[in-house]
Motif scaffolding. Sequence first.
Motif, PDB file in Angstrom:
ATOM      1  N   ALA A 146       1.029  -1.374  -0.011  1.00  0.00           N
ATOM      2  CA  ALA A 146       0.012  -0.051   0.022  1.00  0.00           C
ATOM      3  C   ALA A 146       0.832   1.118   0.142  1.00  0.00           C
ATOM      4  O   ALA A 146       0.515   2.264  -0.604  1.00  0.00           O
ATOM      5  N   ALA A 147       1.823   1.295   0.883  1.00  0.00           N
ATOM      6  CA  ALA A 147       2.818   2.414   0.823  1.00  0.00           C
ATOM      7  C   ALA A 147       3.391   2.448  -0.472  1.00  0.00           C
ATOM      8  O   ALA A 147       3.648   3.574  -0.899  1.00  0.00           O
ATOM      9  N   ALA A 148       3.744   1.477  -1.389  1.00  0.00           N
ATOM     10  CA  ALA A 148       4.319   1.725  -2.672  1.00  0.00           C
ATOM     11  C   ALA A 148       3.438   2.327  -3.774  1.00  0.00           C
ATOM     12  O   ALA A 148       3.724   3.017  -4.323  1.00  0.00           O
ATOM     13  N   ILE A 149       2.248   1.633  -3.412  1.00  0.00           N
ATOM     14  CA  ILE A 149       1.182   2.391  -4.458  1.00  0.00           C
ATOM     15  C   ILE A 149       0.799   3.861  -4.004  1.00  0.00           C
ATOM     16  O   ILE A 149       0.741   4.732  -4.972  1.00  0.00           O
ATOM     17  N   ASP A 150       0.973   4.181  -2.569  1.00  0.00           N
ATOM     18  CA  ASP A 150       0.724   5.793  -2.531  1.00  0.00           C
ATOM     19  C   ASP A 150       1.849   6.420  -3.190  1.00  0.00           C
ATOM     20  O   ASP A 150       1.543   7.667  -3.564  1.00  0.00           O
ATOM     21  N   VAL A 151       2.996   6.012  -3.561  1.00  0.00           N
ATOM     22  CA  VAL A 151       4.253   6.803  -3.927  1.00  0.00           C
ATOM     23  C   VAL A 151       4.329   6.675  -5.349  1.00  0.00           C
ATOM     24  O   VAL A 151       4.147   7.683  -6.059  1.00  0.00           O
ATOM     25  N   ARG A 158       4.835  -2.775 -11.515  1.00  0.00           N
ATOM     26  CA  ARG A 158       4.676  -2.633 -10.272  1.00  0.00           C
ATOM     27  C   ARG A 158       5.875  -1.962  -9.698  1.00  0.00           C
ATOM     28  O   ARG A 158       6.088  -1.370  -8.722  1.00  0.00           O
ATOM     29  N   GLY A 159       7.083  -2.162 -10.329  1.00  0.00           N
ATOM     30  CA  GLY A 159       8.272  -1.761  -9.966  1.00  0.00           C
ATOM     31  C   GLY A 159       9.034  -2.918  -9.094  1.00  0.00           C
ATOM     32  O   GLY A 159       8.385  -4.040  -8.654  1.00  0.00           O
ATOM     33  N   GLY A 160      10.239  -2.868  -9.018  1.00  0.00           N
ATOM     34  CA  GLY A 160      11.148  -3.800  -8.351  1.00  0.00           C
ATOM     35  C   GLY A 160      10.647  -4.249  -7.009  1.00  0.00           C
ATOM     36  O   GLY A 160      10.711  -5.299  -6.671  1.00  0.00           O
ATOM     37  N   VAL A 161      10.467  -3.430  -6.032  1.00  0.00           N
ATOM     38  CA  VAL A 161      10.042  -3.590  -4.736  1.00  0.00           C
ATOM     39  C   VAL A 161       8.798  -4.312  -4.718  1.00  0.00           C
ATOM     40  O   VAL A 161       8.543  -5.313  -4.022  1.00  0.00           O
ATOM     41  N   ARG A 162       7.804  -3.778  -5.304  1.00  0.00           N
ATOM     42  CA  ARG A 162       6.356  -4.313  -5.207  1.00  0.00           C
ATOM     43  C   ARG A 162       6.590  -5.916  -6.100  1.00  0.00           C
ATOM     44  O   ARG A 162       5.762  -6.758  -5.640  1.00  0.00           O
ATOM     45  N   ASP A 163       7.196  -6.087  -7.024  1.00  0.00           N
ATOM     46  CA  ASP A 163       7.386  -7.241  -7.729  1.00  0.00           C
ATOM     47  C   ASP A 163       7.990  -8.372  -6.791  1.00  0.00           C
ATOM     48  O   ASP A 163       7.499  -9.505  -6.526  1.00  0.00           O
ATOM     49  N   ALA A 164       9.005  -7.950  -5.902  1.00  0.00           N
ATOM     50  CA  ALA A 164       9.530  -8.649  -4.979  1.00  0.00           C
ATOM     51  C   ALA A 164       8.535  -9.155  -3.647  1.00  0.00           C
ATOM     52  O   ALA A 164       8.367 -10.392  -3.221  1.00  0.00           O
TER      53      ALA A 164
END
Length: 316
Positions: A146-151, A158-164
């Motif tokens: 959720a924090a990554a989606i906020d940003v 998704r980006g690397g962090v969300r993918d992991a």
Amino acid sequence: MNEAGQGVAAGATAGLIGAVDAHAPMPARAPRRTMPLGSFTDIDWARPWFAQHEARGRRWQQAALAGYAAYLDELNADALAAAQSTGRGRPLRFIAQHDLPEGSAYEAHIAATGCVPTRHNLHDFFNALAWFAFPRIKATLNARQAAAIDVRGVGPTRGGVRDALTLFDENAVLFASSDAPLIAALRGFDWRMLFVAQRAGWEAPFGETIGAARCEVRVFGHALLEKMISPYAACTAHAWVVEVPQAYFTWPRAQRDVYLDETVSDMLAADATLDALNGRSFAPLPVLGIPGWWAQNEDPSFYDDTSVFRAGRRTR
């Protein structure tokens, strides 16, 4: 995470069908589905990867076979009794998939409302079980997503962090070990050392030790559990290594679960872990190679298949 899919028709016949014979020849790759997606009758609770969820899972299975509404009612009765929370402290609840507002991001909705959109199929069945087996890990994953989606918002990638984080949620196992050489063997693709030479160090299924246990595996990923309905040789998990004290292997199963839940959630909550998190944070682990999980691996030649037990290299 949660993709659109077809639910199971209500009123399906209860009982176990399609149980897998561990002595039969095993397909190298995932077979084509022979049953509808989300067929609850195809769970063989005697398998080690399902046994960790058996007590709650059998009850949920019967509710799911009675229909979608009965299934959600059963999940929510357990959620109410457990008083668990999602990523931002909202009380955990389960809602029908069609109640997810149009345009809402799945993880953001869970964090903001506590409500997990849940389809009437096996994928979401195993996802719900994970919320009860490892509630803190699930909540931490949800908070981070959720924090990554906020940003970044919700985009085509998704980006690397969300993918992991997604990889962890879908396909991870927790490899708990008190033994540095076993951890090194896993990370170094030294399958003969891990599964043959050090076989006595593995915890046997159902808590019956093969020898002086120094490692065990707990399945976390719900997509992995869905794949294991029809096991195949190359089915590979992403192992998250958890270093544990040797005393861990003398603890009751419930105490181990709490320890893993707290330890791994703390790891995932740490900013330093998140900054470094990517696909290389995991070690590949062919799950049917785990001692006690598949009868054929009692023969050391099982591990000679280099298409499954690959040498591997950890280079960028």
